[in-house]
Design a protein around this motif. Structure first.
Motif, PDB file in Angstrom:
ATOM      1  N   GLU A   1       0.834  -1.199   0.000  1.00  0.00           N
ATOM      2  CA  GLU A   1       0.000   0.000   0.000  1.00  0.00           C
ATOM      3  C   GLU A   1       0.870   1.251   0.000  1.00  0.00           C
ATOM      4  N   PHE A   2       0.480   2.250  -0.796  1.00  0.00           N
ATOM      5  CA  PHE A   2       1.174   3.539  -0.847  1.00  0.00           C
ATOM      6  C   PHE A   2       0.213   4.644  -0.424  1.00  0.00           C
ATOM      7  N   LEU A   3       0.750   5.633   0.274  1.00  0.00           N
ATOM      8  CA  LEU A   3      -0.052   6.748   0.769  1.00  0.00           C
ATOM      9  C   LEU A   3      -0.074   7.866  -0.269  1.00  0.00           C
ATOM     10  N   LYS A   4      -1.287   8.225  -0.711  1.00  0.00           N
ATOM     11  CA  LYS A   4      -1.434   9.334  -1.668  1.00  0.00           C
ATOM     12  C   LYS A   4      -2.621  10.184  -1.261  1.00  0.00           C
ATOM     13  N   ASP A   5      -2.366  11.487  -1.110  1.00  0.00           N
ATOM     14  CA  ASP A   5      -3.427  12.441  -0.755  1.00  0.00           C
ATOM     15  C   ASP A   5      -4.179  11.992   0.499  1.00  0.00           C
ATOM     16  N   GLY A   6      -3.434  11.477   1.463  1.00  0.00           N
ATOM     17  CA  GLY A   6      -4.027  11.091   2.742  1.00  0.00           C
ATOM     18  C   GLY A   6      -4.761   9.766   2.734  1.00  0.00           C
ATOM     19  N   LYS A   7      -4.724   9.041   1.613  1.00  0.00           N
ATOM     20  CA  LYS A   7      -5.416   7.758   1.528  1.00  0.00           C
ATOM     21  C   LYS A   7      -4.429   6.656   1.150  1.00  0.00           C
ATOM     22  N   TRP A   8      -4.661   5.468   1.714  1.00  0.00           N
ATOM     23  CA  TRP A   8      -3.831   4.322   1.371  1.00  0.00           C
ATOM     24  C   TRP A   8      -4.341   3.700   0.070  1.00  0.00           C
ATOM     25  N   ILE A   9      -3.449   3.651  -0.918  1.00  0.00           N
ATOM     26  CA  ILE A   9      -3.767   3.068  -2.215  1.00  0.00           C
ATOM     27  C   ILE A   9      -3.291   1.613  -2.224  1.00  0.00           C
ATOM     28  N   HIS A  10      -4.195   0.689  -2.519  1.00  0.00           N
ATOM     29  CA  HIS A  10      -3.847  -0.727  -2.585  1.00  0.00           C
ATOM     30  C   HIS A  10      -3.190  -1.016  -3.935  1.00  0.00           C
ATOM     31  N   ILE A  11      -1.959  -1.492  -3.910  1.00  0.00           N
ATOM     32  CA  ILE A  11      -1.254  -1.848  -5.136  1.00  0.00           C
ATOM     33  C   ILE A  11      -1.595  -3.293  -5.478  1.00  0.00           C
ATOM     34  N   PRO A  12      -2.225  -3.522  -6.611  1.00  0.00           N
ATOM     35  CA  PRO A  12      -2.627  -4.894  -6.945  1.00  0.00           C
ATOM     36  C   PRO A  12      -1.420  -5.759  -7.274  1.00  0.00           C
ATOM     37  N   PRO A  13      -1.538  -7.074  -7.136  1.00  0.00           N
ATOM     38  CA  PRO A  13      -0.455  -7.961  -7.587  1.00  0.00           C
ATOM     39  C   PRO A  13      -0.123  -7.677  -9.050  1.00  0.00           C
ATOM     40  N   SER A  14       1.137  -7.906  -9.409  1.00  0.00           N
ATOM     41  CA  SER A  14       1.593  -7.561 -10.759  1.00  0.00           C
ATOM     42  C   SER A  14       1.239  -8.652 -11.754  1.00  0.00           C
ATOM     43  N   GLU A  15       0.361  -8.332 -12.682  1.00  0.00           N
ATOM     44  CA  GLU A  15       0.017  -9.270 -13.743  1.00  0.00           C
ATOM     45  C   GLU A  15       1.032  -9.171 -14.880  1.00  0.00           C
TER      46      GLU A  15
ATOM     47  N   GLU B   1      14.327  12.465  -4.476  1.00  0.00           N
ATOM     48  CA  GLU B   1      13.612  13.671  -4.053  1.00  0.00           C
ATOM     49  C   GLU B   1      14.598  14.812  -3.820  1.00  0.00           C
ATOM     50  N   ILE B   2      15.722  14.506  -3.172  1.00  0.00           N
ATOM     51  CA  ILE B   2      16.724  15.538  -2.901  1.00  0.00           C
ATOM     52  C   ILE B   2      17.363  16.010  -4.205  1.00  0.00           C
ATOM     53  N   LEU B   3      17.758  15.063  -5.059  1.00  0.00           N
ATOM     54  CA  LEU B   3      18.424  15.415  -6.308  1.00  0.00           C
ATOM     55  C   LEU B   3      17.522  16.258  -7.202  1.00  0.00           C
ATOM     56  N   SER B   4      16.207  15.954  -7.197  1.00  0.00           N
ATOM     57  CA  SER B   4      15.258  16.693  -8.041  1.00  0.00           C
ATOM     58  C   SER B   4      14.736  17.949  -7.346  1.00  0.00           C
ATOM     59  N   ASN B   5      15.323  18.305  -6.208  1.00  0.00           N
ATOM     60  CA  ASN B   5      14.919  19.485  -5.439  1.00  0.00           C
ATOM     61  C   ASN B   5      13.437  19.442  -5.073  1.00  0.00           C
ATOM     62  N   GLY B   6      12.958  18.228  -4.715  1.00  0.00           N
ATOM     63  CA  GLY B   6      11.592  18.079  -4.240  1.00  0.00           C
ATOM     64  C   GLY B   6      10.562  17.821  -5.309  1.00  0.00           C
ATOM     65  N   ARG B   7      11.001  17.759  -6.570  1.00  0.00           N
ATOM     66  CA  ARG B   7      10.028  17.554  -7.646  1.00  0.00           C
ATOM     67  C   ARG B   7       9.513  16.111  -7.682  1.00  0.00           C
ATOM     68  N   TYR B   8      10.421  15.144  -7.610  1.00  0.00           N
ATOM     69  CA  TYR B   8      10.042  13.733  -7.600  1.00  0.00           C
ATOM     70  C   TYR B   8      10.150  13.216  -6.167  1.00  0.00           C
ATOM     71  N   LYS B   9       9.040  13.206  -5.465  1.00  0.00           N
ATOM     72  CA  LYS B   9       9.059  12.919  -4.028  1.00  0.00           C
ATOM     73  C   LYS B   9       9.018  11.417  -3.731  1.00  0.00           C
ATOM     74  N   SER B  10       9.702  11.032  -2.644  1.00  0.00           N
ATOM     75  CA  SER B  10       9.549   9.669  -2.133  1.00  0.00           C
ATOM     76  C   SER B  10       8.224   9.593  -1.380  1.00  0.00           C
ATOM     77  N   VAL B  11       7.598   8.433  -1.399  1.00  0.00           N
ATOM     78  CA  VAL B  11       6.239   8.283  -0.878  1.00  0.00           C
ATOM     79  C   VAL B  11       6.216   7.231   0.229  1.00  0.00           C
ATOM     80  N   VAL B  12       5.467   7.529   1.285  1.00  0.00           N
ATOM     81  CA  VAL B  12       5.309   6.574   2.395  1.00  0.00           C
ATOM     82  C   VAL B  12       4.532   5.355   1.903  1.00  0.00           C
TER      83      VAL B  12
END
Length: 310
Positions: free
Chosen positions: A201-215, A228-239
């Motif tokens: 599960e990944f957190l997006k906009d305050g909600k947990w998104i269920h990542i389906p199994p990879s088909e 995230e640091i190298l891109s100066n915050g543009r490409y963020k790491s996600v909880v």
């Protein structure tokens, strides 16, 4: 190219076969959107041998069943959970492998020659994909193609390693996570995951998104703290986290394209805002460019900051 839909989720899916045709511009735009607004996405038609990927999963599952499963279920954590006790632990059975700059796969206890050979073949193809993806990210960020690769390189180049994890069936999933909430420390994470058992599960906009199994052996990608640091915050790491499951044992083969330990990490100077200027100089420029694009104005201020002629 498209979107996976599950309830409210519409996770970006990047079709790499579209990068060589007339849809390249749209595909690059979707990749930038995925990195910028999501921090995680699926990649299909990635060029990695899918039969090889299937063989890697099969051999690792066999390795777990033969050498790791019994030890896991005899652990103190499992005993404590059976008594209803919780602890700061994760319901996972793992081992780590380093591939580049030097490999230690032969030192993994009880690993078979067949798994070593198959893993090495897979990782060789995956490394080429990681480098290609890093160049595409650089292109979208307006950086030289090899900026990420060079930034991640110490004396011996970027690090490439894999965390192999099984998330076994859990009798009390309400008491313990498969893996607690975190962001990834490194750069670009490339996940070959279970095709049957969910849990990621990944957190997006305050909600947990269920990542389906990879088909069909798609690669799941997420970005880590260093990007995230190298891109100066543009490409963020996600909880994200892994939920433990009462039914099914989930496989996760997460390979990390990371900076070397001696790499010096900084935001790319091209992505920094202008700084150290006098406000009156900005106002002078603003008076002639008020109705233009602010990005061009910022670029001009940066050139002034660097002492370049404008």
């Amino acid at each position: 190219m498209g979107l996976i839909k599950e309830k409210e989720m519409e996770m970006p899916v990047i079709d790499f076969s579209e990068l060589d045709g007339e849809n390249r511009t749209n595909t690059m735009s979707l990749l930038d959107h995925a990195c910028d607004k999501w921090g995680f996405f699926m990649v299909d038609n990635h060029g990695i041998d899918k039969e090889l990927m299937e063989k890697v999963k099969k051999l690792i599952n066999s390795h777990y069943e033969e050498h790791l499963k019994e030890k896991f279920y005899q652990s103190e954590m499992v005993k404590a959970l059976s008594e209803g006790k919780t602890s700061d632990a994760d319901w996972e059975s793992t081992f780590f492998v380093w591939h580049k700059p030097t490999s230690n796969i032969s030192k993994v206890p009880n690993i078979s020659d067949e798994l070593i050979k198959t893993m090495d073949e897979y990782v060789s193809q995956l490394h080429k994909f990681a480098e290609r993806l890093s160049k595409l990210m650089c292109e979208n960020l307006g950086l030289p193609q090899e900026h990420i690769m060079n930034a991640f390189s110490g004396l011996e180049g970027p690090v490439f390693g894999t965390k192999v994890a099984k998330y076994p069936e859990c009798p009390r999933p309400e008491l313990i996570r498969g893996l607690r909430e975190h962001t990834d420390a490194g750069g670009i994470i490339l996940l070959l995951q279970d095709d049957q058992v969910p849990g990621l599960e990944f957190l997006k906009d305050g909600k947990w998104i269920h990542i389906p199994p990879s088909e069909n052996n798609t690669i799941f990608v997420n970005t880590g703290d260093q990007l995230e640091i190298l891109s100066n915050g543009r490409y963020k790491s996600v909880v994200h986290r892994v939920m433990s499951m009462k039914q099914g044992s989930r496989l996760s083969i997460a390979t990390f394209y990371n900076p070397a330990g001696d790499a010096i990490i900084s935001p790319a100077k091209e992505l920094l805002y202008p700084s150290g200027y006098r406000f009156q100089d900005y106002l002078k420029l603003y008076s002639t460019t008020k109705f233009g694009d602010k990005g061009s104005r910022f670029h001009t201020m940066k050139k002034m900051e660097n002492g370049d002629s404008v």
